[in-house]
Design a protein around this motif. Sequence first.
Motif, short mmCIF file in Angstrom:
data_model
loop_
_atom_site.label_atom_id
_atom_site.label_comp_id
_atom_site.label_asym_id
_atom_site.label_seq_id
_atom_site.Cartn_x
_atom_site.Cartn_y
_atom_site.Cartn_z
N VAL A 107 0.83 -1.21 0.00
CA VAL A 107 0.00 0.00 0.00
C VAL A 107 0.87 1.27 0.00
N VAL A 108 2.08 1.17 0.53
CA VAL A 108 2.99 2.32 0.53
C VAL A 108 3.34 2.72 -0.91
N TYR A 109 3.25 1.76 -1.87
CA TYR A 109 3.61 2.02 -3.27
C TYR A 109 2.38 2.13 -4.17
N GLY A 110 1.25 2.51 -3.57
CA GLY A 110 0.07 2.80 -4.37
C GLY A 110 -0.79 1.60 -4.71
N GLU A 111 -0.42 0.41 -4.20
CA GLU A 111 -1.30 -0.76 -4.39
C GLU A 111 -2.44 -0.66 -3.36
N PRO A 112 -3.58 -1.33 -3.63
CA PRO A 112 -4.66 -1.27 -2.64
C PRO A 112 -4.37 -2.14 -1.41
N ALA A 113 -5.02 -1.84 -0.30
CA ALA A 113 -4.93 -2.67 0.91
C ALA A 113 -6.29 -2.69 1.59
N VAL A 114 -6.54 -3.75 2.34
CA VAL A 114 -7.81 -3.87 3.09
C VAL A 114 -7.51 -4.10 4.57
N PRO A 115 -7.36 -3.03 5.35
CA PRO A 115 -7.28 -3.19 6.80
C PRO A 115 -8.69 -3.22 7.41
N CYS A 116 -8.82 -3.87 8.56
CA CYS A 116 -10.11 -3.99 9.24
C CYS A 116 -9.94 -3.57 10.70
N ALA A 117 -10.78 -2.64 11.15
CA ALA A 117 -10.70 -2.18 12.54
C ALA A 117 -11.16 -3.28 13.48
N ALA A 168 11.54 -7.90 -6.90
CA ALA A 168 10.94 -7.43 -5.64
C ALA A 168 9.81 -6.45 -5.95
N ALA A 169 10.03 -5.61 -6.98
CA ALA A 169 8.95 -4.69 -7.40
C ALA A 169 7.75 -5.50 -7.88
N ASP A 170 8.03 -6.61 -8.63
CA ASP A 170 6.93 -7.46 -9.10
C ASP A 170 6.19 -8.09 -7.91
N THR A 171 6.97 -8.44 -6.87
CA THR A 171 6.35 -9.05 -5.68
C THR A 171 5.37 -8.07 -5.04
N VAL A 172 5.79 -6.80 -4.95
CA VAL A 172 4.90 -5.77 -4.39
C VAL A 172 3.63 -5.67 -5.25
N GLU A 173 3.79 -5.69 -6.57
CA GLU A 173 2.61 -5.63 -7.46
C GLU A 173 1.72 -6.85 -7.29
N SER A 174 2.36 -8.01 -7.07
CA SER A 174 1.56 -9.24 -6.88
C SER A 174 0.72 -9.15 -5.61
N ILE A 175 1.26 -8.49 -4.58
CA ILE A 175 0.43 -8.30 -3.37
C ILE A 175 -0.81 -7.49 -3.74
N GLY A 176 -0.61 -6.48 -4.59
CA GLY A 176 -1.78 -5.71 -5.06
C GLY A 176 -2.79 -6.60 -5.77
N ILE A 186 -3.30 -9.75 -5.20
CA ILE A 186 -3.99 -10.54 -4.16
C ILE A 186 -5.13 -9.72 -3.55
N VAL A 187 -4.83 -8.45 -3.28
CA VAL A 187 -5.87 -7.59 -2.68
C VAL A 187 -7.05 -7.46 -3.63
N ARG A 188 -6.76 -7.24 -4.92
CA ARG A 188 -7.86 -7.08 -5.90
C ARG A 188 -8.71 -8.36 -5.97
N ALA A 189 -8.02 -9.52 -5.92
CA ALA A 189 -8.79 -10.78 -5.94
C ALA A 189 -9.64 -10.91 -4.67
N GLY A 190 -9.06 -10.55 -3.53
CA GLY A 190 -9.78 -10.68 -2.25
C GLY A 190 -10.97 -9.75 -2.17
N GLU A 191 -10.79 -8.52 -2.66
CA GLU A 191 -11.90 -7.58 -2.51
C GLU A 191 -13.07 -7.96 -3.43
N GLY A 216 3.26 -15.34 2.22
CA GLY A 216 4.43 -15.85 1.52
C GLY A 216 5.20 -14.72 0.82
N LEU A 217 4.47 -13.79 0.22
CA LEU A 217 5.13 -12.69 -0.49
C LEU A 217 5.77 -11.71 0.50
N LEU A 218 5.09 -11.47 1.63
CA LEU A 218 5.68 -10.59 2.65
C LEU A 218 6.95 -11.23 3.22
N GLU A 219 6.91 -12.53 3.37
CA GLU A 219 8.10 -13.26 3.84
C GLU A 219 9.23 -13.08 2.84
#
Length: 337
Positions: A18-28, A219-227, A229-234, A263-266
């Motif tokens: 999310v720091v690089y403009g990818e989406p994120a889903v935090p939950c309170a 590593a840049a691709d890994t960050v994009e892949s996290i994005g 994952i978020v798009r698939a999850g949402e 796995g990607l964060l690891e």
Amino acid sequence: MTVSSAPGKVYLFGEHAVVYGEPAVPCAIERRATVTVDARADDHIRVQARDLSLDGFTVEYAGDTAERPDVDVPEGLVDAAMGYIDAAVEQARDAADAPDAGFDITVESEIPLGAGLGSSAAVVVAGIDAATRELGVELSKDEIADRAYRAEYDVQDGQASRADTFCSAMGGAVRVEGDDCRRIETPNLPFVVGFDGGAGDTGELVAGVRDLRAEYGFAADTVESIGDIVRAGEERLYDADPDSEPTADLLAELGRLMDFDHGLLEALGVSSRTLDNMVWAAREAGAHGAKLTGAGGGGCIVALDETPETRTALRYTAECRDAFRAELDREGVRVES
Ligand code: MEV
């Protein structure tokens, strides 16, 4: 005297990317920081902070004197917490056009410090709300979120997303992509949190990902892949009925994506042996999925499990200091009195 509180959060998906403009889903989640503010006659700030870890400890200081807590947190973390409070005070002074306002501030938090549950965001959000109200100004949740983001941005030297602060101010599940922040309606997801008793240094961890991303294209691709994952999850969350219990299919799919995200964060170097061991303990206990939450390096994992099995298994895991069920908090920042 004004008392406000704001919730902590877990990341279902998307921290760091999310720091690089990818989406994120935090939950309170229903673990709160409560800030009491009393206006003073002079321009001094006096802060008392209590229970900033799940174990609880006391830090009292006025001016520069701080009594160090006897817990396993990185050097400087308490100073960092006090930095967030100072930044919140500056935002409140600015919002109320009262540059010389002084306060006695008490912080009581159920959220462990620097452990990935958004303790600093909750303190900043509740602090801005309480201090501005104490000065006779009532801000909208959107403005509190924006000012809290600016406070975090200053303390973290420009390395902060809007995710933690927006989530804490609004409550519920939120979707953050750059400056685009919104609530999303989700069923009540069965979060279980495992805490290793430690903490990570958000600034260092974010800088580590930045360096890796600058050095290696993969590593840049890994960050994009996290994005991705978020798009698939949402997509799955949008299809779900927010007024019903989550279906087995939804939990299975979200869990699989959480595992992938971990796995990607690891791979990006932000997990730790204790976080990995808790993640595996949760999976082996039958959780739908598990991942670290927040900056990583130590602190908390989040798992999805509607049964008590994961929590019980985590409590018997050597690396786990505490495990608890975390209900979704739909309210966000609120004034208590
Ligand atoms: C920290 O809780 C989450 C990070 O993504 C940093 C941020 O979003 O500001 C690591």
